[in-house]
Design a protein around this motif. Structure first.
Motif, PDB file in Angstrom:
ATOM      1  N   GLU A   1      50.663  32.588 -26.516  1.00  0.00           N
ATOM      2  CA  GLU A   1      50.537  33.979 -26.078  1.00  0.00           C
ATOM      3  C   GLU A   1      51.884  34.695 -26.109  1.00  0.00           C
ATOM      4  N   VAL A   2      52.933  33.979 -25.731  1.00  0.00           N
ATOM      5  CA  VAL A   2      54.275  34.582 -25.760  1.00  0.00           C
ATOM      6  C   VAL A   2      54.683  34.908 -27.195  1.00  0.00           C
ATOM      7  N   LEU A   3      54.418  34.008 -28.133  1.00  0.00           N
ATOM      8  CA  LEU A   3      54.772  34.238 -29.529  1.00  0.00           C
ATOM      9  C   LEU A   3      53.997  35.419 -30.112  1.00  0.00           C
ATOM     10  N   ILE A   4      52.723  35.520 -29.778  1.00  0.00           N
ATOM     11  CA  ILE A   4      51.919  36.649 -30.255  1.00  0.00           C
ATOM     12  C   ILE A   4      52.467  37.963 -29.703  1.00  0.00           C
ATOM     13  N   ALA A   5      52.823  37.948 -28.411  1.00  0.00           N
ATOM     14  CA  ALA A   5      53.388  39.159 -27.796  1.00  0.00           C
ATOM     15  C   ALA A   5      54.724  39.529 -28.448  1.00  0.00           C
ATOM     16  N   VAL A   6      55.539  38.534 -28.789  1.00  0.00           N
ATOM     17  CA  VAL A   6      56.827  38.803 -29.450  1.00  0.00           C
ATOM     18  C   VAL A   6      56.602  39.433 -30.816  1.00  0.00           C
ATOM     19  N   VAL A   7      55.621  38.915 -31.562  1.00  0.00           N
ATOM     20  CA  VAL A   7      55.318  39.478 -32.887  1.00  0.00           C
ATOM     21  C   VAL A   7      54.865  40.927 -32.763  1.00  0.00           C
ATOM     22  N   HIS A   8      54.019  41.205 -31.772  1.00  0.00           N
ATOM     23  CA  HIS A   8      53.539  42.577 -31.572  1.00  0.00           C
ATOM     24  C   HIS A   8      54.699  43.516 -31.214  1.00  0.00           C
ATOM     25  N   GLU A   9      55.601  43.039 -30.366  1.00  0.00           N
ATOM     26  CA  GLU A   9      56.750  43.872 -30.005  1.00  0.00           C
ATOM     27  C   GLU A   9      57.637  44.141 -31.217  1.00  0.00           C
ATOM     28  N   ALA A  10      57.829  43.109 -32.044  1.00  0.00           N
ATOM     29  CA  ALA A  10      58.643  43.286 -33.246  1.00  0.00           C
ATOM     30  C   ALA A  10      58.008  44.300 -34.193  1.00  0.00           C
ATOM     31  N   LEU A  11      56.688  44.274 -34.307  1.00  0.00           N
ATOM     32  CA  LEU A  11      56.005  45.215 -35.197  1.00  0.00           C
ATOM     33  C   LEU A  11      56.133  46.652 -34.698  1.00  0.00           C
ATOM     34  N   ILE A  12      56.108  46.849 -33.380  1.00  0.00           N
ATOM     35  CA  ILE A  12      56.288  48.194 -32.842  1.00  0.00           C
ATOM     36  C   ILE A  12      57.706  48.700 -33.126  1.00  0.00           C
ATOM     37  N   GLY A  13      58.704  47.831 -32.929  1.00  0.00           N
ATOM     38  CA  GLY A  13      60.077  48.234 -33.251  1.00  0.00           C
ATOM     39  C   GLY A  13      60.258  48.534 -34.727  1.00  0.00           C
ATOM     40  N   LEU A  14      59.643  47.707 -35.580  1.00  0.00           N
ATOM     41  CA  LEU A  14      59.712  47.952 -37.021  1.00  0.00           C
ATOM     42  C   LEU A  14      59.007  49.246 -37.393  1.00  0.00           C
TER      43      LEU A  14
ATOM     44  N   ILE B   1      65.333  59.137 -31.541  1.00  0.00           N
ATOM     45  CA  ILE B   1      64.846  57.773 -31.748  1.00  0.00           C
ATOM     46  C   ILE B   1      64.827  57.007 -30.432  1.00  0.00           C
ATOM     47  N   MET B   2      65.859  57.183 -29.614  1.00  0.00           N
ATOM     48  CA  MET B   2      65.880  56.507 -28.317  1.00  0.00           C
ATOM     49  C   MET B   2      64.768  57.022 -27.406  1.00  0.00           C
ATOM     50  N   ASN B   3      64.497  58.328 -27.459  1.00  0.00           N
ATOM     51  CA  ASN B   3      63.394  58.872 -26.661  1.00  0.00           C
ATOM     52  C   ASN B   3      62.050  58.300 -27.103  1.00  0.00           C
ATOM     53  N   ILE B   4      61.878  58.152 -28.427  1.00  0.00           N
ATOM     54  CA  ILE B   4      60.648  57.548 -28.936  1.00  0.00           C
ATOM     55  C   ILE B   4      60.516  56.123 -28.417  1.00  0.00           C
ATOM     56  N   LEU B   5      61.626  55.376 -28.445  1.00  0.00           N
ATOM     57  CA  LEU B   5      61.605  53.990 -27.973  1.00  0.00           C
ATOM     58  C   LEU B   5      61.234  53.907 -26.503  1.00  0.00           C
ATOM     59  N   LEU B   6      61.874  54.740 -25.676  1.00  0.00           N
ATOM     60  CA  LEU B   6      61.578  54.723 -24.241  1.00  0.00           C
ATOM     61  C   LEU B   6      60.143  55.165 -23.978  1.00  0.00           C
ATOM     62  N   ASP B   7      59.675  56.155 -24.736  1.00  0.00           N
ATOM     63  CA  ASP B   7      58.298  56.609 -24.579  1.00  0.00           C
ATOM     64  C   ASP B   7      57.311  55.513 -24.962  1.00  0.00           C
ATOM     65  N   SER B   8      57.673  54.711 -25.960  1.00  0.00           N
ATOM     66  CA  SER B   8      56.783  53.621 -26.355  1.00  0.00           C
ATOM     67  C   SER B   8      56.656  52.578 -25.252  1.00  0.00           C
TER      68      SER B   8
ATOM     69  N   VAL C   1      58.490  62.232 -35.649  1.00  0.00           N
ATOM     70  CA  VAL C   1      58.516  62.067 -34.190  1.00  0.00           C
ATOM     71  C   VAL C   1      57.186  62.501 -33.577  1.00  0.00           C
ATOM     72  N   GLN C   2      56.632  63.592 -34.069  1.00  0.00           N
ATOM     73  CA  GLN C   2      55.342  64.079 -33.571  1.00  0.00           C
ATOM     74  C   GLN C   2      54.243  63.078 -33.849  1.00  0.00           C
ATOM     75  N   LYS C   3      54.245  62.495 -35.049  1.00  0.00           N
ATOM     76  CA  LYS C   3      53.203  61.520 -35.393  1.00  0.00           C
ATOM     77  C   LYS C   3      53.304  60.256 -34.538  1.00  0.00           C
ATOM     78  N   LEU C   4      54.533  59.807 -34.277  1.00  0.00           N
ATOM     79  CA  LEU C   4      54.704  58.634 -33.412  1.00  0.00           C
ATOM     80  C   LEU C   4      54.225  58.918 -31.989  1.00  0.00           C
ATOM     81  N   SER C   5      54.530  60.121 -31.487  1.00  0.00           N
ATOM     82  CA  SER C   5      54.072  60.482 -30.141  1.00  0.00           C
ATOM     83  C   SER C   5      52.561  60.503 -30.057  1.00  0.00           C
ATOM     84  N   GLU C   6      51.913  60.948 -31.126  1.00  0.00           N
ATOM     85  CA  GLU C   6      50.444  60.965 -31.120  1.00  0.00           C
ATOM     86  C   GLU C   6      49.866  59.554 -31.136  1.00  0.00           C
ATOM     87  N   ILE C   7      50.542  58.634 -31.811  1.00  0.00           N
ATOM     88  CA  ILE C   7      50.057  57.242 -31.827  1.00  0.00           C
ATOM     89  C   ILE C   7      50.146  56.626 -30.448  1.00  0.00           C
ATOM     90  N   TRP C   8      51.256  56.869 -29.733  1.00  0.00           N
ATOM     91  CA  TRP C   8      51.354  56.297 -28.390  1.00  0.00           C
ATOM     92  C   TRP C   8      50.255  56.814 -27.491  1.00  0.00           C
TER      93      TRP C   8
END
Length: 262
Positions: free
Chosen positions: A77-90, A153-160, A255-262
């Motif tokens: 479960e930890v590995l799956i969560a790490v992969v998901h987090e990496a995909l969001i950052g990517l 970009i930092m605001n997008i990250l914090l918002d995510s 930035v607008q498209k990323l905000s809509e995805i969140w």
């Protein structure tokens, strides 16, 4: 008091070790996905930067994370969560990087069309590319920082982290659609920048054709290369400011498209 504060912070990070790992994974993947901004930073410094940001935002993320974080005993479960987090950052980093890459491709097309690709340099990955494309890429990165794009970009990250707390990331089709759309937008932005130069090259080729018909004894090849290079440099000098405007426009849309995805 300082000792008690140190003990509290140490115990806090021990209790939230898995959460810190997930947060740092998302931040690290973001840094890796934007080589135009971070390639000049050594790997050790990138790791230190990711760790510093994690240290600063971890208490806030922990306070907003009401869901259960995978237990350290459940490795899968930890590995799956790490992969998901990496995909969001990517996802966040790739969305921005595709715009920069598309604009660079547009500048590379103009260099190739005007036969000045021999003047080449290396990009962030060490690969050879035309000097004009490299110049445009550096200009875009400079505009990114000057216009406050790094703060966006930092605001997008914090918002995510607020909208998608660590351990609760669920991948969906809209994320893949966003990457495809940004790839298209990046290529379109590159073509918009290259269009005036390509039009000037077509006009210069027509002039060269007329010269070759009128004065066939001249060395048309040498004259043509010189005229094409001059046309590229003049038109690029006049229109290079549009690259910054196009980039800022595309970045705002991303930035607008990323905000809509969140």
């Amino acid at each position: 008091m300082i000792e008690s504060l140190s003990n509290w912070s140490h115990q806090f990070f021990v209790d939230h070790l898995i959460l810190a790992l997930l947060v740092m994974t998302r931040i690290g993947a973001l840094l890796v996905a934007i080589p135009s901004m971070t390639a000049v930073i050594e790997r050790k410094m990138q790791v230190l930067l990711a760790a510093t940001i994690t240290f600063l935002i971890l208490p806030t993320v922990a306070a907003n994370t009401a869901t259960e974080i995978p237990d350290s005993s459940h490795i899968a479960e930890v590995l799956i969560a790490v992969v998901h987090e990496a995909l969001i950052g990517l996802l966040i980093g790739t969305t921005v990087q595709l715009i920069i890459t598309g604009i660079q491709v547009g500048a590379e097309v103009t260099s190739t069309s005007g036969a000045i690709q021999a003047a080449s340099t290396t990009d962030e990955s060490g690969q050879s590319m035309p000097a004009l494309a490299r110049l445009v890429g550096l200009l875009i990165v400079a505009i990114l920082f000057a216009a406050g794009g790094h703060r966006l970009i930092m605001n997008i990250l914090l918002d995510s982290f607020t909208r998608l707390p660590p351990g609760t990331v669920v991948l969906n089709e809209s994320m893949l659609t966003l990457v495809i759309d940004q790839l298209t937008s990046g290529m379109v932005a590159g073509l918009r920048i290259a269009a005036p130069v390509i039009a000037a090259l077509l006009l210069s080729n027509l002039v060269i054709g007329l010269i070759s018909r009128t004065l066939p004894q001249l060395n048309v090849l040498a004259i043509g290369l010189s005229i094409n290079a001059l046309a590229i440099l003049v038109v690029t000098a006049i229109t290079i400011g549009s690259a910054g405007l196009i980039f800022q426009e595309e970045l705002a849309v991303a930035v607008q498209k990323l905000s809509e995805i969140w």
